[in-house]
Design an enzyme around this catalytic site. Structure first.
Site, PDB file in Angstrom:
ATOM      1  N   CYS A 112       0.844  -1.199   0.000  1.00 46.86           N
ATOM      2  CA  CYS A 112       0.000   0.000   0.000  1.00 46.86           C
ATOM      3  C   CYS A 112       0.877   1.245   0.000  1.00 46.86           C
ATOM      4  O   CYS A 112       1.240   1.760   1.055  1.00 46.86           O
ATOM      5  CB  CYS A 112      -0.930  -0.026   1.216  1.00 46.86           C
ATOM      6  SG  CYS A 112      -2.069   1.373   1.258  1.00 46.86           S
ATOM      7  N   CYS A 115      -0.558   4.362   1.591  1.00 45.04           N
ATOM      8  CA  CYS A 115      -0.551   4.317   3.061  1.00 45.04           C
ATOM      9  C   CYS A 115       0.858   4.514   3.620  1.00 45.04           C
ATOM     10  O   CYS A 115       1.052   5.227   4.590  1.00 45.04           O
ATOM     11  CB  CYS A 115      -1.042   2.970   3.583  1.00 45.04           C
ATOM     12  SG  CYS A 115      -2.363   2.225   2.668  1.00 45.04           S
ATOM     13  N   ASP A 116       1.815   3.830   3.031  1.00 44.63           N
ATOM     14  CA  ASP A 116       3.140   3.735   3.661  1.00 44.63           C
ATOM     15  C   ASP A 116       4.227   4.567   2.985  1.00 44.63           C
ATOM     16  O   ASP A 116       5.352   4.632   3.481  1.00 44.63           O
ATOM     17  CB  ASP A 116       3.600   2.263   3.677  1.00 44.63           C
ATOM     18  CG  ASP A 116       2.699   1.407   4.549  1.00 44.63           C
ATOM     19  OD1 ASP A 116       2.041   1.968   5.437  1.00 44.63           O
ATOM     20  OD2 ASP A 116       2.651   0.182   4.344  1.00 44.63           O
TER      21      ASP A 116
END
Ligand SMILES: Cc1cc2nc3c(=O)[nH]c(=O)nc-3n(C[C@H](O)[C@H](O)[C@H](O)COP(=O)(O)OP(=O)(O)OC[C@H]3O[C@@H](n4cnc5c(N)ncnc54)[C@H](O)[C@@H]3O)c2cc1C
Length: 223
Positions: A112, A115-116
Site C-alpha cells: 500500500c 498508506c506507507d
C-alpha cells in the site's frame, strides 16, 4: 463475517438499529489494518496506529451490543440457518509472490504505497507490477523516495494509456526494468533485491519494495 473496517462498520450500523449482531472475526481479527503503523489518511484521526483504530472500532461496535466471535466461518449454509441475515465482509488479500516477503511487512515491504509511502522519504524503492495500481503506487512514491523503479514481467504495461503516459513523461522520476521478475529479498529489513532480468541474475540495493500485483477476494471458498 469479518472484523476489518467493513465488518465493524456494518456491525455499528446493525447494532445501533437494535439488530442482534455477532461479528465473526476470522483468522485476522481487526483485518489488514492490524499490520500497519500510523494511519495518516483517515480524516479526523491523527496519531493512531492501525491496531489502535481497530480496537476503537471494535469497542464502538461492542458499545451498541455487538458480540465478537473469535472464529472463522467455514460453513455459510449453517450460519444462514442460525441467523436471519449474513453480511460478508471478508476483505481481500493482496496477491503475494511467495518469496518470503511476509517476513518484511513493516520492514521495507508493503502493498500500500499511498498508506506507507511517507515512510520512504529519500529512499531507494521498487514497485512490482505493470498495471494501473502499480503505476499509481510508483507515482505516489515519487513524492518521497529518492528513486522509484518499476519491476515489470513483460515488455509492456497492462495499465491504461493515461497512466502509462505518467511514466513515459517522467523518465527522471520513474525507471522501468522490463522482462524482470523479483526472485528474493535480502536483509534483516529490506536491503537488497535479487532480480531475474531476462534470465540473468541481478542484485540491486533497495530500502523498500511495494507489490501491486492484484488482490484476491477472500471469497474463493464460497464458489
Ligand atoms: C500494511 C497495510 C497498510 C495499510 N494501511 C492503510 C492506511 O494507512 N490507510 C488505509 O486507508 N488503508 C490502508 N490499508 C488498506 C486497508 O487495510 C484495507 O482497505 C481495509 O482493511 C479493508 O477492510 P475490509 O474490512 O474490507 O477487509 P479486511 O481488513 O481485509 O478484513 C477482513 C476480515 O475478514 C475476516 N475473515 C476473512 N475470512 C473470514 C471467514 N471465513 N470467517 C470470518 N472472518 C473472516 C478476516 O479475519 C478479517 O478480520 C493498508 C493495508 C495493509 C495491508
Amino acid at each position: 463475517m469479518g472484523s476489518g473496517p467493513a465488518g465493524l462498520s456494518a456491525a455499528i450500523y446493525t447494532s445501533r438499529a437494535q439488530i442482534e449482531t455477532v461479528v465473526y472475526a476470522g483468522e485476522e481479527p481487526g483485518g489488514q489494518l492490524m499490520k500497519t503503523t500510523e494511519i495518516e489518511n483517515y480524516p479526523g484521526l491523527m496519531g493512531k496506529t492501525g491496531p489502535e483504530l481497530m480496537l476503537t472500532m471494535t469497542q464502538q461496535a461492542q458499545k451498541f451490543g455487538t458480540k465478537i466471535g473469535y472464529e472463522t466461518v467455514i460453513d455459510l449454509a449453517k450460519l444462514r440457518s442460525e441467523y436471519e441475515g449474513v453480511i460478508l465482509a471478508m476483505g481481500a488479500h493482496p496477491r503475494l509472490l511467495g518469496i518470503g516477503e511476509e517476513k518484511y511487512w513493516g520492514k521495507g515491504f508493503s502493498t500500500c504505497a499511498v498508506c506507507d509511502g511517507a515512510f520512504y522519504r529519500g529512499k531507494e524503492v521498487y514497485v512490482v507490477g505493470g498495471g494501473d495500481a502499480a503505476i499509481e503506487d510508483a507515482w505516489a512514491l515519487t513524492k518521497f523516495a529518492s528513486h522509484v523503479t518499476m519491476i515489470v514481467r513483460g515488455t509492456e504495461f497492462r495499465a491504461s494509456k493515461i497512466m502509462q503516459k505518467r511514466v513515459s513523461d517522467n523518465p527522471d522520476k520513474i525507471k522501468v526494468k522490463w522482462k524482470t521478475n523479483l526472485k528474493a529479498i535480502n536483509g534483516e529489513k529490506v536491503e537488497s533485491l535479487v532480480l531475474d532480468v531476462e534470465g540473468r541474475e541481478e542484485v540491486v540495493e533497495a530500502q523498500g519494495v511495494f507489490f501491486a500485483i492484484g488482490h484476491i477476494p477472500a471469497t474463493g471458498w464460497l464458489k
